[in-house]
Design a protein around this motif. Structure first.
Motif, short mmCIF file in Angstrom:
data_model
loop_
_atom_site.label_atom_id
_atom_site.label_comp_id
_atom_site.label_asym_id
_atom_site.label_seq_id
_atom_site.Cartn_x
_atom_site.Cartn_y
_atom_site.Cartn_z
N LEU A 43 0.83 -1.20 0.00
CA LEU A 43 0.00 0.00 0.00
C LEU A 43 0.87 1.25 0.00
N VAL A 44 0.32 2.33 -0.53
CA VAL A 44 1.06 3.60 -0.60
C VAL A 44 0.97 4.29 0.76
N GLY A 45 2.11 4.79 1.22
CA GLY A 45 2.15 5.49 2.50
C GLY A 45 2.28 4.54 3.66
N GLN A 46 3.07 4.93 4.65
CA GLN A 46 3.36 4.00 5.75
C GLN A 46 3.14 4.61 7.12
N ARG A 47 2.19 5.55 7.25
CA ARG A 47 1.79 6.03 8.58
C ARG A 47 0.57 5.22 9.00
N ILE A 48 0.75 4.37 9.99
CA ILE A 48 -0.31 3.45 10.40
C ILE A 48 -0.78 3.80 11.81
N VAL A 49 -2.08 4.06 11.96
CA VAL A 49 -2.65 4.37 13.26
C VAL A 49 -3.51 3.20 13.73
N GLU A 52 6.88 15.71 11.64
CA GLU A 52 7.08 15.66 10.20
C GLU A 52 6.19 14.63 9.51
N ARG A 53 5.75 13.63 10.25
CA ARG A 53 4.92 12.59 9.64
C ARG A 53 3.44 12.69 10.06
N TRP A 54 3.20 12.74 11.36
CA TRP A 54 1.81 12.70 11.84
C TRP A 54 1.12 14.06 11.79
N LEU A 55 1.85 15.14 12.03
CA LEU A 55 1.23 16.46 12.08
C LEU A 55 1.37 17.24 10.78
N ASN A 56 2.12 16.73 9.84
CA ASN A 56 2.37 17.42 8.57
C ASN A 56 1.25 17.10 7.58
N GLY A 57 0.32 18.04 7.45
CA GLY A 57 -0.81 17.82 6.54
C GLY A 57 -0.44 17.91 5.08
N ASP A 58 0.75 18.40 4.76
CA ASP A 58 1.18 18.53 3.37
C ASP A 58 1.94 17.31 2.86
N LEU A 59 2.24 16.37 3.75
CA LEU A 59 3.01 15.19 3.34
C LEU A 59 2.11 14.22 2.59
N ARG A 60 2.45 13.94 1.35
CA ARG A 60 1.64 13.04 0.53
C ARG A 60 2.00 11.59 0.82
N PRO A 61 1.04 10.67 0.66
CA PRO A 61 1.32 9.25 0.92
C PRO A 61 2.48 8.71 0.10
N ASP A 62 2.63 9.18 -1.15
CA ASP A 62 3.67 8.64 -2.02
C ASP A 62 5.01 9.36 -1.90
N ALA A 63 5.13 10.30 -0.94
CA ALA A 63 6.40 11.01 -0.76
C ALA A 63 7.48 10.05 -0.30
N GLN A 64 8.71 10.29 -0.76
CA GLN A 64 9.82 9.39 -0.45
C GLN A 64 10.04 9.27 1.06
N GLU A 65 9.91 10.39 1.77
CA GLU A 65 10.14 10.36 3.23
C GLU A 65 9.01 9.69 3.98
N ASN A 66 7.96 9.27 3.28
CA ASN A 66 6.83 8.60 3.93
C ASN A 66 6.80 7.10 3.64
N GLN A 67 7.92 6.54 3.20
CA GLN A 67 7.94 5.12 2.89
C GLN A 67 8.54 4.27 4.00
N ALA A 68 9.08 4.90 5.03
CA ALA A 68 9.52 4.15 6.21
C ALA A 68 8.33 4.05 7.16
N THR A 69 8.06 2.84 7.65
CA THR A 69 6.85 2.60 8.44
C THR A 69 6.96 3.18 9.84
N VAL A 70 5.91 3.88 10.26
CA VAL A 70 5.79 4.35 11.65
C VAL A 70 4.38 4.01 12.13
#
Length: 323
Positions: A225-231, A287-305
């Motif tokens: 799946l695209v994006g790796q911010r999992i709640v 940078e990951r959870w509070l950043n509303g401008d970060l897109r799911p497919d951004a390179q910095e969003n591919q490490a899982t948190v």
């Protein structure tokens, strides 16, 4: 948005309430709203003339800077929790001196607009505000009546049908379809018509809720799946800690940490104020959870948190996640 609208409206009409009181029953939202108010005031000089409004936060474990109460004629944005604002309104402000209590009650209850956000979380306080407003309206005409506290209720949950209808609601027909101007608004139609996917998993009887949720979160992290911010949302703080521990220990091998040992954060209502303050300051969290401008497919969003949370992160909090 209500803060920005109030700021602009007061520049055009100085008879509007001098003080905006923003109340919400979530400490994390209070802190986030304070940051937003500060950003708006920082932009003040590029738009308006004269001194900007004072900003004060009334919540537990934070000292009142008292900027809002130094000059009754100076505009102010007061952001606080239900207990701090409510106690001050009732002449019983926490940590307030005997002489300050009536001053604070007078300023909050006079020439003010009180916005109760997520009103469905604070039904008793909502009823109290209604009683105060009713009492003030019964005092006849004059300055007390014309400058009495105005109350605005904000909630995505329907109001009690026995109460007067809300001022701002979406125009829908009996089938739930948008009508009128709302049907032609591109932002409203985009959000209401967005595809939403829900998959229901039954947890095996031998599993606990915590282990089942941890496994589901780990399966998401291993997917394509695209994006790796999992709640992960759960009801109990103990379950939140158990889920976090299970994810952190995943992949451990003879004392060497697993891939997610440092990729898990917890947000619950039982955390101390200091712990929550430190959490929202962490670079990854901001940078990951509070950043509303970060897109799911951004390179910095591919490490899982992972963020494991109770309702402390569910209501009113501007939290961004992919799954």
């Amino acid at each position: 948005m209500v803060m920005a609208i109030w700021l602009i409206a007061r520049e055009h009409n100085r008879s509007l309430p001098t003080r905006l009181i923003y109340v919400v029953d979530r400490r994390t939202v209070v802190d986030q709203a304070t940051d937003l108010a500060q950003m708006l005031v920082n932009n003040w000089y590029s738009t308006f003339k004269g001194p900007p409004p004072a900003i004060s936060t009334l919540r537990g474990q934070l000292a009142d800077n008292r900027q809002w109460s130094r000059n009754p004629s100076h505009p102010a944005i007061i952001i606080g929790t239900v207990d701090l604002i409510g106690s001050a309104l009732l002449f019983s402000g926490y940590r307030s001196s005997y002489k300050r209590k009536p001053l604070e009650a007078g300023l909050l209850g006079h020439d003010s607009l009180l916005v109760l956000d997520e009103a469905h979380l604070s039904r008793p306080f909502e009823k109290l505000l209604g009683s105060i407003a009713s009492f003030q309206s019964d005092q006849g005409t004059g300055i007390l009546s014309s400058k009495s506290m105005k109350v605005m209720r904000m909630s995505a949950t329907r109001h009690d049908s026995a109460q007067p209808p809300q001022t701002f609601t979406l125009a829908v027909d009996t089938g739930g379809n948008l009508t009128g101007d709302d049907a032609n608004d591109p932002i409203i139609t985009e959000r209401l018509g967005a595809k939403k996917h829900l998959t229901v998993h039954t947890i095996p009887e031998k599993d606990t809720v915590a282990s089942g949720l941890a496994r589901a979160a780990l399966e998401l992290s291993c997917s394509k799946l695209v994006g790796q911010r999992i709640v992960v949302f759960t009801r109990k703080p103990d379950d939140a800690r158990a889920i976090a521990t299970a994810i952190q220990k995943y992949g451990e091998n003879k004392g060497s940490p697993g891939p997610y040992a440092n990729a898990v954060e917890i947000l619950t209502g039982t955390m101390r104020g200091y712990e929550r303050d430190q959490l929202v300051k962490k670079p990854v969290f901001r940078e990951r959870w509070l950043n509303g401008d970060l897109r799911p497919d951004a390179q910095e969003n591919q490490a899982t948190v992972f963020l494991i949370s109770t309702s402390a992160g569910e209501v009113g909090f501007d939290l961004n996640a992919d799954h």
